[in-house]
Design a protein around this motif. Structure first.
Motif, PDB file in Angstrom:
ATOM      1  N   LEU A   1     -53.549  38.493  10.493  1.00  0.00           N
ATOM      2  CA  LEU A   1     -53.958  37.744  11.677  1.00  0.00           C
ATOM      3  C   LEU A   1     -54.538  36.422  11.202  1.00  0.00           C
ATOM      4  O   LEU A   1     -55.523  36.403  10.463  1.00  0.00           O
ATOM      5  CB  LEU A   1     -54.989  38.538  12.485  1.00  0.00           C
ATOM      6  CG  LEU A   1     -54.493  39.860  13.074  1.00  0.00           C
ATOM      7  CD1 LEU A   1     -55.641  40.683  13.605  1.00  0.00           C
ATOM      8  CD2 LEU A   1     -53.488  39.598  14.185  1.00  0.00           C
ATOM      9  N   ARG A   2     -53.921  35.316  11.634  1.00  0.00           N
ATOM     10  CA  ARG A   2     -54.329  33.998  11.152  1.00  0.00           C
ATOM     11  C   ARG A   2     -54.659  33.084  12.318  1.00  0.00           C
ATOM     12  O   ARG A   2     -53.924  33.041  13.315  1.00  0.00           O
ATOM     13  CB  ARG A   2     -53.217  33.361  10.310  1.00  0.00           C
ATOM     14  CG  ARG A   2     -52.841  34.177   9.091  1.00  0.00           C
ATOM     15  CD  ARG A   2     -51.654  33.557   8.363  1.00  0.00           C
ATOM     16  NE  ARG A   2     -51.239  34.394   7.242  1.00  0.00           N
ATOM     17  CZ  ARG A   2     -51.754  34.330   6.033  1.00  0.00           C
ATOM     18  NH1 ARG A   2     -52.703  33.434   5.772  1.00  0.00           N
ATOM     19  NH2 ARG A   2     -51.345  35.124   5.059  1.00  0.00           N
ATOM     20  N   SER A   3     -55.746  32.360  12.136  1.00  0.00           N
ATOM     21  CA  SER A   3     -56.141  31.342  13.108  1.00  0.00           C
ATOM     22  C   SER A   3     -56.455  30.068  12.337  1.00  0.00           C
ATOM     23  O   SER A   3     -57.260  30.081  11.392  1.00  0.00           O
ATOM     24  CB  SER A   3     -57.356  31.804  13.904  1.00  0.00           C
ATOM     25  OG  SER A   3     -57.804  30.776  14.766  1.00  0.00           O
ATOM     26  N   SER A   4     -55.824  28.959  12.749  1.00  0.00           N
ATOM     27  CA  SER A   4     -56.032  27.697  12.034  1.00  0.00           C
ATOM     28  C   SER A   4     -57.235  26.934  12.555  1.00  0.00           C
ATOM     29  O   SER A   4     -57.994  26.343  11.787  1.00  0.00           O
ATOM     30  CB  SER A   4     -54.775  26.835  12.120  1.00  0.00           C
ATOM     31  OG  SER A   4     -54.415  26.615  13.479  1.00  0.00           O
ATOM     32  N   THR A   5     -57.435  26.924  13.878  1.00  0.00           N
ATOM     33  CA  THR A   5     -58.594  26.262  14.490  1.00  0.00           C
ATOM     34  C   THR A   5     -59.103  27.132  15.627  1.00  0.00           C
ATOM     35  O   THR A   5     -58.469  28.117  16.028  1.00  0.00           O
ATOM     36  CB  THR A   5     -58.218  24.872  15.030  1.00  0.00           C
ATOM     37  OG1 THR A   5     -57.268  25.027  16.099  1.00  0.00           O
ATOM     38  CG2 THR A   5     -57.619  23.993  13.937  1.00  0.00           C
ATOM     39  N   SER A   6     -60.253  26.750  16.174  1.00  0.00           N
ATOM     40  CA  SER A   6     -60.847  27.521  17.270  1.00  0.00           C
ATOM     41  C   SER A   6     -60.229  27.193  18.615  1.00  0.00           C
ATOM     42  O   SER A   6     -60.774  27.572  19.666  1.00  0.00           O
ATOM     43  CB  SER A   6     -62.356  27.250  17.326  1.00  0.00           C
ATOM     44  OG  SER A   6     -62.602  25.868  17.521  1.00  0.00           O
TER      45      SER A   6
END
Length: 555
Positions: free
Chosen positions: A248-253
């Motif tokens: 699970l990847r998130s680059s920004t909020s």
């Protein structure tokens, strides 16, 4: 006479047909991997003579399920029968240990040389002992030690001259023997080393093959004329399967969460799968496919004998309907990022059947029979996400960034571990279990130092009753936070007030401001939006009434 001729013709025909056996070379082309088994598809190009031919597919896994064997193909022939066969090789004939004549001759010469060196060592030891004895006798002679009497000086000189010549001769012979002993030892070491090498070679040349049973699939076909085609066989094997894992990847909020669905494929079936097309299935063929049946449920008054009999009957019914294996295996940790697995997610397609979901992997993979995990990327998905900062100032002074993810219900996920990444950094691990999580999944993405909060206890106010020993203390806390980030953030702040389990201690909530207060759990929860560089303050107050002569554990 006619009957005998017909019988002879029939016997010849049967013999000819039974003798038409052909061992074919086949390779694994496709594999469908279930969670606890696999279906292997083999194929072979064949040339068939007219008549009945038995095609033998060898190199089959010893963990094959004989009931699952199937056969088909393309060509002008008919498949008559397909069966699983176990061939037990005959034990090998005793080996005579024969080696090349040159090797045998060298071993014999070396063994003879080693024996001759042993004899020489014995002779040198005997000579050395005799010379040493003679030397000792000379050195112990009375004339040598000055105890003897001589009639004249010339006689003494002759004796001393004799002793000197004799001792020099003895010492020269002893030194020669020492040099010969050293040569003997060196030669013996060389011969021993060479013999060891040749004996090792001899042992390695002896047959060491384990004569284990060989599993085969035999396909019987019939062709009316000379023809070519392909014959396909398939069968189920155990000692194989796959478990899910996720990234699970998130680059920004503000970006959606990227989910990478991966499979940890393992197999120890005894046959390697080289450059095969894979299909992953969420089904488990080892589970019972018999639908459960509820028997009649009778109720009666309790007696020990009746109850024991009922429990035994229930156990027997349960055993009849029990499945053979667990639904799932514990997913294994996979912390490494594999670029190939990530890009391979674009080469799979999801197929939903009546009973399970299949993922058709369009890239080829090689899965050796080593029992290890081999990562196969299934698919990538972008999930809508909203973000907020979670604070519990009573425990932690830092904020935690949390993503609320939706839209995962249609992905047909299985329970498994997930690695969580935020802004390219690994922040932790979680568990995805679609059977227990709601339509919204919350992921903790780590601490955020851009939000600061302080929790300050304000001065306590006390009041006593005119009668009795009760005292009331009014406690207030101030929560003060600041957003140091360059954009506004959504905050959820939690705190609590104590609960009393003693009827003589009373807790009363005085002021909880804009918080949501749960009087059953004592939990306070604030939802607020804080702009950039903005401060926000929350205050809550409660009162505790108790006997002043009995100290409280905490308040």
């Amino acid at each position: 006479m006619r009957k005998l001729i017909l019988a002879a013709i029939l016997l010849i025909s049967v013999s000819a047909q039974s003798a038409n056996v052909k061992t074919v070379k086949s390779s694994v082309k496709n594999v469908t991997i279930f969670t606890q088994a696999a279906q292997v598809f083999r194929s072979s190009a064949v040339t068939l003579n007219p008549g009945v031919t038995e095609l033998v597919f060898s190199g089959i896994s010893p963990f094959i399920n004989p009931s699952s064997v199937q056969a088909g193909g393309k060509g002008n022939f008919v498949v008559l029968e397909v069966k699983h066969n176990i061939k037990y090789p005959e034990p090998p004939k005793p080996s005579d240990g024969s080696l090349p004549k040159e090797i045998q001759r060298e071993i014999k010469l070396l063994e003879d040389s080693a024996a001759e060196l042993g004899f020489l060592r014995d002779e040198m030891n005997d000579q050395k002992n005799a010379l040493q004895l003679e030397k000792d006798m000379i050195l112990k002679n009375k004339l040598t030690v000055g105890e003897g009497k001589s009639d004249s000086l010339p006689v003494l000189k002759q004796a001393m001259e004799f002793f000197r010549i004799k001792l020099n001769d003895i010492n020269a012979q002893l030194n020669k023997i020492k040099r010969n002993e050293k040569k003997n030892l060196n030669e013996n070491a060389r011969i021993s080393a060479r013999l060891n090498d040749l004996r090792t070679y001899k042992n390695s040349e002896e047959p060491k093959k384990k004569y284990e049973p060989v599993h085969e699939v035999i396909v019987t076909v019939n062709a009316e004329e000379l023809t070519t085609g392909t014959v396909d066989v398939s069968y189920m094997v155990s000692q194989a399967g796959w478990t899910p894992s996720y990234d699970l990847r998130s680059s920004t909020s503000s970006a959606p969460v990227q989910l990478t669905y991966k499979a940890n494929v393992f197999q120890n079936s005894g046959e390697d799968w080289n450059d095969v097309k894979l299909k992953l299935s969420t089904g488990n063929p080892n589970r019972s496919s018999i639908k459960p049946v509820l028997p009649a449920w009778y109720i009666n008054y309790f007696t020990m004998a009746t109850e024991s009999k009922f429990l035994l009957s229930a156990r027997e019914r349960s055993a009849d309907n029990a499945v053979s294996n667990e639904d799932l295996q514990k997913a294994k940790k996979d912390m490494d990022e594999l670029p190939l697995a990530q890009s391979a997610a674009n080469y799979s397609a999801m197929i939903e059947t009546m009973t399970n979901v299949e993922f058709d992997i369009r890239l080829t993979y090689s899965i050796p029979s080593d029992g290890g995990n081999h990562i196969v990327s299934i698919k990538k998905s972008e999930l809508p996400a909203s973000y907020y900062h979670f604070l519990v100032p009573k425990i932690e002074s830092e904020a935690f960034l949390v993503a609320k993810v939706t839209g995962w219900e249609d992905l047909n996920l299985l329970p498994g571990r997930a690695n969580v990444f935020y802004e390219g950094t690994f922040v932790g691990e979680t568990v995805l279990n679609p059977s227990i999580i709601n339509d919204t999944m919350e992921l903790a993405l780590g601490r955020d130092n851009g939000i600061t909060i302080t929790r300050t206890k304000l001065p306590v106010k006390e009041s006593s009753k005119l009668l009795g020993n009760d005292i009331t203390k009014t406690v207030s806390y101030e929560l003060r936070m600041k957003n140091n980030k360059a954009k506004s953030v959504q905050l959820i702040v939690e705190d609590q007030v104590p609960l009393s389990t003693n009827k003589d201690i009373k807790v009363e909530m005085k002021d909880f401001g804009t918080a949501d207060y749960n009087d059953k759990t004592g939990l306070l929860k604030w939802n607020a939006t804080v702009g950039t560089k903005e401060y926000k303050t929350f205050v809550f107050t409660y009162a505790v009434t108790f006997n002043k002569d009995k100290p409280l554990s905490m308040y």
